[in-house]
Design an enzyme around this catalytic site. Structure first.
Site, PDB file in Angstrom:
ATOM      1  N   ALA A 101       2.284   4.664  -2.267  1.00 24.61           N
ATOM      2  CA  ALA A 101       1.289   5.527  -2.849  1.00 24.61           C
ATOM      3  C   ALA A 101       0.782   5.168  -4.192  1.00 24.61           C
ATOM      4  CB  ALA A 101       2.136   6.890  -3.119  1.00 24.61           C
ATOM      5  N   TRP A 102       1.540   4.766  -5.013  1.00 21.86           N
ATOM      6  CA  TRP A 102       1.172   4.394  -6.449  1.00 21.86           C
ATOM      7  C   TRP A 102       0.326   2.927  -6.491  1.00 21.86           C
ATOM      8  CZ3 TRP A 102      -0.976   5.104 -10.297  1.00 21.86           C
ATOM      9  CH2 TRP A 102      -0.762   4.548 -11.811  1.00 21.86           C
ATOM     10  N   ARG A 107       9.856  11.118  -5.788  1.00 24.38           N
ATOM     11  CA  ARG A 107      10.450  11.105  -4.369  1.00 24.38           C
ATOM     12  C   ARG A 107      11.986  10.768  -4.503  1.00 24.38           C
ATOM     13  NH1 ARG A 107       6.958   6.420  -3.476  1.00 24.38           N
ATOM     14  NH2 ARG A 107       7.905   4.552  -4.139  1.00 24.38           N
ATOM     15  N   ASN A 108      12.377  10.011  -5.927  1.00 28.36           N
ATOM     16  CA  ASN A 108      13.752   9.896  -5.822  1.00 28.36           C
ATOM     17  C   ASN A 108      14.529  11.344  -6.067  1.00 28.36           C
ATOM     18  OD1 ASN A 108      14.565   6.890  -5.935  1.00 28.36           O
ATOM     19  ND2 ASN A 108      12.527   7.036  -6.604  1.00 28.36           N
ATOM     20  N   ALA A 168       0.863  -1.090   0.092  1.00 28.13           N
ATOM     21  CA  ALA A 168      -0.114   0.070  -0.082  1.00 28.13           C
ATOM     22  C   ALA A 168       0.879   1.364  -0.100  1.00 28.13           C
ATOM     23  CB  ALA A 168      -1.054  -0.026   1.280  1.00 28.13           C
ATOM     24  N   GLN A 189      13.704   4.028  -4.036  1.00 31.95           N
ATOM     25  CA  GLN A 189      14.255   2.804  -4.920  1.00 31.95           C
ATOM     26  C   GLN A 189      15.692   3.043  -5.481  1.00 31.95           C
ATOM     27  OE1 GLN A 189      11.284   4.271  -5.998  1.00 31.95           O
ATOM     28  NE2 GLN A 189       9.736   2.689  -6.162  1.00 31.95           N
ATOM     29  N   LYS A 215      16.134   4.873 -14.151  1.00 29.24           N
ATOM     30  CA  LYS A 215      15.754   6.356 -14.151  1.00 29.24           C
ATOM     31  C   LYS A 215      15.818   6.794 -12.739  1.00 29.24           C
ATOM     32  CE  LYS A 215      10.815   6.109 -13.952  1.00 29.24           C
ATOM     33  NZ  LYS A 215       9.643   5.914 -14.953  1.00 29.24           N
TER      34      LYS A 215
END
EC number: 1.1.1.8
Lengths: 462, 456
Positions: free
Chosen positions: B44-45, B340-341, B42, B368, B278
């Protein structure tokens, strides 16, 4: 500000000897290549005083101007352009907020005219403020003092290198005039064009005319001596020593020595033989920058919507380059970076934002006070006109009947309807993006790369 | 919000039901048997994805059942509870909804510090712990993994890649006696590297395949937008479902909405790996943005170099990788711009976060990109992958040709440099024109099939 000035000067003092030594060597090497004799200075002229043209001249002045007998740079701009009261007031604020600028003007006895202009007692002109380092399109970023010439013949008649800082819409006209003054020249000058716009001609076959081609046609200077410098377009950031990459494109004879000559610690210049792709792409990205600005304003800077726009506009750009060049450079690396920054920031994107917010309207024209020429507008017209010619029809992947290439470029079509025919408002750009029938941008790229529909005639090649 | 409601209502209900009926047919669902969709994890995405399906199809109660699994026991701290209370009280429709469902008072108690809330209970009300500012629709939340997945038809993997293998390994126990194989859609963007018997990348879809034995044909990757809250707020977005032809087309159609376009693509490898790659460069982009005070010029230099490294790396991994253009480029663009990255890179450069805090950040979730830096660098630094240096003529590992990746490794993993080093790497005058790296990628045949575990 005072702190940063100190830091900067300390840094300069620390390394000035090393830098100076390298610079003089570079200058000497380049002078040798051009065959300049001992008492004959290398004469560089920047034609046109937009932001980038002015910054370019200023960078060279700051690098090499100290070697007075070996190097001379001047900038030409038309006389008579009055500075309006509002701009004069703003300029006065800029001057008074910068101790270094204030001191410099006082020392050169050049300050009081700004006070008079602020009070409305005097009209300033663009060429006189440029001598003090103020470019009308970039008032917030003062440059070093420049030698400004308003007579075109006096400016260019003996130039070794001419830097074209004009909008493409003025390039042909000015260089045709220049060609009169060059009739009896013995040596052939080198011309570096910074211009990013293009024109379309429809006879004898539809084709694009790039600024370097205009210059070649207008002056007769061989195309080997005409080069394009593409890359960064945020002139103020370049001048403020933000690290930037640029690319000089043209014949091997000149592009490598020029790249070396122009390179600075914060301004890296690479060389590239693909003049066509880079010069045309330089114009093409401005088309899509306007749309990017619209999308940013209409969606309150939504990164998600920007990414959708980016996917579609880059795939259209790829499609178009495959029409124009047999083996175009991939839209990656430096070209991609240029596209990225042009869509992110820059006056074409700014213009798109202002239109979408209603703070500017199309009737104000595409030359905006304080910003300069918005090249993207005329480029939209040029590319649209070219790609809508039925003689260029292609077979899309699914349908059975031939269509003009522009039918595969929905964003370009929409921009044309917003900016040129004006039958649609800026909202149409979002409608075009949200059309569910819109193809996956990857399909467009596949068409571009799989079909051999390169048209050499589009760039006037046999 | 009213605009959104109007917009939602404008989608013909008949069309939505038709799409649902079609996917049910393709999956062979009988009339009284609902299509069971489960989100696992669970973040965000993952939460947004499930919420969108619930909003789109949830009203067809006899035909579809949507639920989401997350672990129980995750307590919400006082500061977050206070913030959540502010969010609720500032939104009239939200306040009304909670009052109507008799679910409001627990937030008052938590605000006062008289009660501890847990992530799973607030998620039932539509609050994702990683995305408090963007309330979702109410969701059916299950904390027991077996109960969640045992009879699922479609499983959405919303876990970080670092947890994917472990959780799906557990799931495989509950699927031992299944007759029909479920379809799994993975949203995970991280990758891992392993070095025996050959150095190679392991992607989340491969992890799922190994853990469960589900054939790869039934496992797909969905890549694309990563600003989950924007997608939920009906910002127009494009995504791409990658995998076998059998499933990707019907699923692409099923998942599509008026504001969320899903295209299908057969190139699972490039998209899934690029999805992880990316994020590596997004961290660097965040650092550059902060260190240069959002200089567009410096961002463009960074973009030129990092995209050329990405192209170079994809040519090592795939024989004919999809060009870095179109959707992949758009993903890269948005990941570097926002997300967020990139946010993490900015915070590190500002000193507001430190590496010691780890790569799972409260309120943001898993970063990540950090583990991906390690995975890619260690993989590409294997001497068995050496190739001829374009200028110097001696063998070098691929990592040596990727100065940004190398520097990110030294900043984030070995920690021998501070964030400023990313600018040093960028400003190194000896750095090659990024176009040269692309030329190497396109001209040299150094595709290494086993880097992605394929048989030569």
């Amino acid at each position: 500000m005072v702190g940063s000035i100190e830091a900067k000067s300390l840094q300069s003092n620390g390394s000035v000897h090393h830098i100076g030594l390298n610079l003089e060597e570079k200058l000497d090497e380049f002078r040798r290549l051009l065959g300049k004799s001992e008492k004959d200075p290398l004469r560089i002229v920047s034609v046109g005083a937009g932001a980038w043209g002015s910054v370019f001249a200023a960078l060279l002045q700051e690098s090499y101007g100290g070697f007075r007998d070996k190097f001379q740079i001047r900038i030409w701009r038309r006389a008579g352009r009055a500075v309006d009261r509002e701009t004069a007031e703003h300029l006065f604020e800029v001057i008074n907020s910068r101790e270094d600028i204030l001191r410099r003007l006082i020392r050169r006895c050049a300050y009081l005219k700004y006070v008079e202009a602020r009070l409305g007692d005097r009209t300033l002109y663009a060429d006189e403020i440029l001598k003090d380092g103020f470019c009308l399109n970039m008032v917030d970023t003062p440059l070093c003092p420049l030698k400004v010439v308003t007579n075109l013949q006096e400016a260019v008649w003996d130039a070794d290198i001419v830097v074209n800082g004009l909008p493409s819409t003025e390039t042909r006209e000015v260089f045709e005039e220049i060609s009169k003054y060059w009739k009896e020249r013995i040596t052939v000058p080198i011309i570096i064009s910074l211009s990013k716009g293009i024109e379309t001609a429809l006879e004898p076959v539809p084709h694009i005319i790039t600024p370097t081609k205009m210059i070649h046609q207008a002056t007769g200077v061989p195309i080997d001596n005409v080069l394009y410098l593409g890359g960064p377009n945020i002139a103020a950031e370049i001048y403020n020593k933000e690290y930037a990459n640029a690319r000089i494109c043209g014949a091997a004879k000149w592009r490598k020595p020029l790249a070396k000559f122009l390179r600075q610690p914060h301004f890296i210049v690479w060389d590239n033989s693909d003049l066509v792709t880079h010069e045309v792409m330089g114009g093409l990205k401005n088309v899509y920058a306007i749309g990017a600005g619209m999308v940013a304003a209409l969606t309150n800077e939504s990164a998600t919507s920007k990414s959708v726009y980016f996917a579609h506009c880059t795939s259209e750009m790829i499609f178009i380059t495959h029409l124009l060049a047999e083996e175009p450079e991939k839209l990656a690396g430096p070209l991609l970076a240029d596209t990225y920054v042009t869509l992110l920031k820059g006056r074409n994107a700014w213009y798109g934002q202002m239109l979408a917010k209603g703070e500017i309207n199309r009737d104000m024209g595409d030359s905006i006070s304080g910003k300069g020429m918005i090249q993207g507008v005329s480029a939209v017209g040029a590319f649209y006109q070219l790609l809508s010619q039925s003689s260029l029809s292609i077979l899309p992947s699914e349908e059975k009947k031939p269509v003009a290439p522009v039918e595969s470029c929905p964003i370009l079509k929409t921009l044309y309807k917003i900016l040129i025919t004006r039958e649609q408002s800026t909202q149409a750009i979002l409608q075009a993006l949200r059309d569910e029938t819109l193809n996956d941008p990857r399909d467009r790229i596949e068409i571009a790369q799989s079909h051999a529909f390169y048209r050499p005639s589009l760039l006037g090649q046999p | 919000m009213m605009d959104h409601l109007v917009e939602t209502n404008s989608v013909p209900s008949r069309l939505v039901e038709e799409r649902l009926d079609e996917i049910r047919r393709v999956m062979g669902k009988a009339d009284d048997d609902p299509l069971r969709i489960v989100g696992v994890g669970a973040g965000a995405w993952g939460s947004v994805f499930i919420a969108m399906l619930q909003e789109n199809y949830g009203k067809f109660r006899g035909k579809v059942s949507v639920r989401i699994w997350r672990r129980g026991g995750r307590a919400i701290d006082k500061a977050t509870a206070e913030h959540l209370f502010e969010v609720i009280n500032s939104r009239e429709e939200l306040l009304r909804r909670l009052i109507r469902r008799c679910a409001y008072l627990k937030y008052v108690e938590a605000r006062l510090g008289d009660r501890v809330l847990y992530a799973d209970e607030i998620l039932k009300d539509g609050f994702c712990l990683n995305m408090i500012e963007t309330p979702l629709c109410p969701l059916k939340v299950v904390t027991n993994l077996q109960e969640a997945v045992w009879d699922a038809d479609i499983v959405i993997n919303g876990l970080p890649s670092t947890e994917t293998f472990q959780v799906f390994n557990e799931i495989s126990k509950y699927w031992k006696e299944r007759v029909n194989a479920p379809v799994i859609i993975s949203l995970a963007k991280g990758v891992e590297a392993e070095f025996e018997p050959h150095p190679r990348i392991v992607t989340p879809t491969q992890m799922i395949h190994r853990a469960t034995g589900i054939p790869l044909e039934n496992i797909l990757y969905l890549g694309g937008p990563n600003i989950a809250s924007e997608v939920y707020n009906k910002e127009y977005a494009n995504a791409r479902i990658c995998g076998s032809e059998k499933w990707r087309k019907p699923l692409g159609k099923f998942l599509r909405q008026s504001h969320f376009i899903v295209w299908d693509n057969s190139d699972l490898i490039t998209h899934e790996v690029m999805g992880g790659l990316k994020n590596v460069y997004a961290i660097g982009a965040g650092m550059v943005a902060t260190l240069t005070k959002e200089s567009a010029t410096s961002k463009s230099v960074y973009f030129a170099h990092c995209t050329s490294e990405m192209i170079f790396i994809t040519h090592l991994l795939a024989k004919e990788p999809e060009k870095l253009a179109g959707p992949l480029l758009a993903d890269t663009y948005v990941t570097l711009l926002k997300g967020r990255n990139a946010w993490y890179g900015q915070k590190l450069a500002k000193g507001e976060l430190s590496l010691e805090m780890g790569d799972s950040i409260k309120g943001k979730g898993m970063i990540q990109g950090v583990s991906a830096v390690k995975a890619f660098f260690e993989l590409l630094n294997q001497s068995s992958l050496s190739l001829q240096h374009p200028e110097e003529g001696k063998p070098v590992t691929p990592a040596e040709l990727c100065p940004i990746l190398k520097m990110l490794y030294r900043i984030l993993i070995t920690r021998e440099f501070s964030c400023e080093a990313i600018l040093e790497a960028l400003r190194d005058e000896t750095m090659n024109d990024p176009r040269e790296l692309i030329e190497i990628a396109h001209s040299h045949l150094f595709f290494q099939p086993w880097l992605l575990g394929q048989k030569p």
